[in-house]
Enzyme design. Sequence first.
Site, PDB file in Angstrom:
ATOM      1  N   GLY A   1      27.900  13.684  -0.074  1.00  0.00           N
ATOM      2  CA  GLY A   1      27.160  12.497   0.330  1.00  0.00           C
ATOM      3  C   GLY A   1      25.980  12.242  -0.565  1.00  0.00           C
ATOM      4  O   GLY A   1      25.770  12.950  -1.572  1.00  0.00           O
ATOM      5  N   GLY A   2      25.203  11.238  -0.216  1.00  0.00           N
ATOM      6  CA  GLY A   2      24.037  10.905  -1.017  1.00  0.00           C
ATOM      7  C   GLY A   2      22.985  11.989  -1.014  1.00  0.00           C
ATOM      8  O   GLY A   2      22.181  12.122  -1.944  1.00  0.00           O
TER       9      GLY A   2
ATOM     10  N   ASP B   1      23.329   3.451   8.206  1.00  0.00           N
ATOM     11  CA  ASP B   1      24.404   3.789   7.275  1.00  0.00           C
ATOM     12  C   ASP B   1      25.694   4.092   8.044  1.00  0.00           C
ATOM     13  O   ASP B   1      26.353   5.104   7.814  1.00  0.00           O
ATOM     14  CB  ASP B   1      24.008   4.991   6.418  1.00  0.00           C
ATOM     15  CG  ASP B   1      24.834   5.073   5.126  1.00  0.00           C
ATOM     16  OD1 ASP B   1      25.471   4.058   4.762  1.00  0.00           O
ATOM     17  OD2 ASP B   1      24.843   6.140   4.485  1.00  0.00           O
TER      18      ASP B   1
END
Length: 899
Positions: free
Chosen positions: A606-607, A723
């Site tokens: 993920g980020g 998100d």
Amino acid sequence: MEGPSPRAKTVANKWLFLLLLGLAAAAGRFLQAHGQLDNLGFISIDCGLPESAAGYVDNATKLRFTSDAGFIDSGINYNMSAEYITPSMGRSWHNVRSFAAGARNCYTLQSLVAGLRYLIRATFMYGNYDGLNRPPVFDLHVSVNYWTTVNISDANTPEIYEIITAVLADSLQVCLVNTGSGTPFISGLNLRPFKNGLYPMANATQGLVLVARANFGPTDGVIVRFPDDPHDRIWMPMSRPTEWLEISTTKKVQNMEDADSFEAPSAVMQTAITPVKATSPIEFSWDAQPNVNDPSPGYICILHLSELQLLPSNALRQFYITLNAELWDPRGFTPQYLYKNAAYNTDPQHAFRHYNVSLNATANSTLPPILNALEVFSVLPTSGITTAASDVSAITAVSKNWMGDPCLPKNFVWKGLDCIYAVSRPASVTGLNLSSSGLSGNVSPSFASLKGLQYLDLSLNNLTGTIPDTISQLSSLTLLDLTGNNLSGTIPSGLLKRTQDGSLTLRYGNNPNLCSNGNSCQILHKKKHSMVAVYAIVPIVAVVVIVLLLVLLICMRINKGIISKNLTPRNRTTSVHTSLQVNNRRFTYNELVAVTSDFQRVIGQGGFGEVYNGFLEDGTQVAVKLRSEYSDQGVQEFLAEAQTLAKIHHKNLVSLIGYCKDMDYMALVYEYMSEGALHEHLRGGENNTRCLTWKERLRIALDSAQGLEYLHKGCNPPLIHRDVKTSNILLNAKLEAKIADFGLLKAFNSDRDTHVSTARVVGTRGYIAPEYEATLQLTNKSDVFSFGVVLLEIVTGQPHILNDPEPTGIVLWVRRRLVSGNIEGMVDPRMCGDHDINSVWKFTDTALKCISQTPEERPTMKEVVVLLKECRELEAARVNSAAGYYTAESGGNPNSNAI
């Protein structure tokens, strides 16, 4: 409606006048009816025609009218006053059925096909049948949903009301509701089936109420309907020679490869209008008609278009279509020669008081615009939840003159009934008082189907036979009153046991032949020595409990000392993390190395960084999310996620087990979700070859929605995820879904705030709400938009951005397929059609509501949860009955300029 510019004259009243006058004058030629379904599936009822009177065949259509006696048990027949009957008036207008008694009187139309769309037409002509000369006002309902208000203007004007609705069962009720403004009556009731694919905007959650249907061009005044229109729609002629030129042809105008969503008849499409002045547009308009039941009605406008002239190669007819100055297609529209085309809006237009549609020639066009026919509908919500089908069957099996749904609407609950209502599931019957109702014969076995029944009063009737043992199986029943009947035999043992343990009060007096053989109705008594045993056991149990509590207390004190000793050295860093120490373990970096076997197995990305598989000392499997030095998310995002997860707990949010803040190392330790992220299952892959079923997808959607609802409503202050996407919805071994990744979480300053302002837009392209991108202002509705995209991914199996062949958002991709009603063309083919089509429609409709352009038009997550539960129940009903609904046909009109 308004006529064409530049004067924009209002002709709505003229349209209505023409429609009604034309029907009154031509009913003898055009009306047709059946009492029973024929090979066309038509039902046409002459309301008020005596039951003894034979049906009759209309001379023009060769279709049969029948009496309404087989469709309703209430009401009184009347003939229209003779002064209003004319020689040209059709026979069906001569009589009415009137309903002076009862707040709601309903016609039941049976032998229908579940999942099919039907046109329902109700006709009314007062004709001073009651001699009072007071035209009434009353409401119409279809099933439990409000349809329209019937406002009779005068004694001599017929009124016609139409709705196109999807039917979810094998029968449908049309109800006349007394609102206190006169006695309801009806002249005729017609039902016409539509084949799959027609009028795709009518589905399980919304119907289409006719505002206007016009055939432009003909000057002979002929109304087009059956048999020229096989669906028996009424097309009223519309001609204004001073402002429009007529174009016509005798050649057949054909459907577009059998994929036409409306199938306007060739007889209608053979005429058209163009403006007298070639440079003028064609314009028409209407005013919104809000009411108490729908204060902001939405409208669907359908333009039927076909080129009737064979144009030379140097000629072009091309025009723009605008609705309230909004351009439908920037490319312009060019009708095809002798083929039916349609332009229409799929999303209902709301929030306007006045609607104006304009057809304007493009700069390249050498010819003015053309228009063959028009339909305008208001959109009616039809998602009202009915009473549970099993309860309805049980109640209607009892001989009593009840009308409509037993429990709904709430102000029309049947007399003698009590019901319980839930937001997301059908109402059910909890109480039934049939005392002094004239019941005779045996006690109906259907009562056993009322699983939620709490009391049943059958007293003071003439019931005979024995008491059925099945009633004892009603676990919720607390009162059964059988007093004052002619019952015989004994009381079933199941009921006697219920009375013995105190869970049921049974009254059965004044039944001379009941319990006539001695002790057959005696309640069994417990033996006395049983209580002696209880008295002996109680002191022993008490002593044991006290000893166990003392041992437990000693152990807790010892463990508390050990735990405190072990945790103290680790917690001497900064005070930032003290709020996390109560419920969450703090790991050192070296401990995480051991837990993950030196970060050996990556299970996600993920980020924030990579996610690793790990095992705690006790064997518990965990997921360790370690921040990468290249991550865009820094210390603040880490602290936000850690501190938030330490405070919030919900079954549909991934649980935080612990965290690490050791020097520059930052990590979060989550519960392990063995089935990974949702998007992996929707796309398929090496590790996910099995396709999710529709039932599993519905559960995942509902679980996720409940997690978001908790963030929005269960937290104080409310939280915005920011998100929401399929890669942030994780699944455990039971395919239970949980929301994950809270690094971008944003909290309201207080629960009274309407929005949160941010310095920059964060999130994932394709999921971000348009107003957040434009204004940097967040609301809960921003998450709702993202969740709408997730729902579309779930039903289609497609990613949020497709290569089609250019990058295309899933929202646009879905809309293109729904334009022609081709819902099966957008459903994930890997499900192989194993789903309830109405559940899919409702699910898709919910998704489209979520992605509305303006936040105000989107539902709350609480409302989304309700809608998804309804989708789940539709699918469950299909599985339980093993009877699927009809599905929409595949295909679409590639030349249809629809939005």
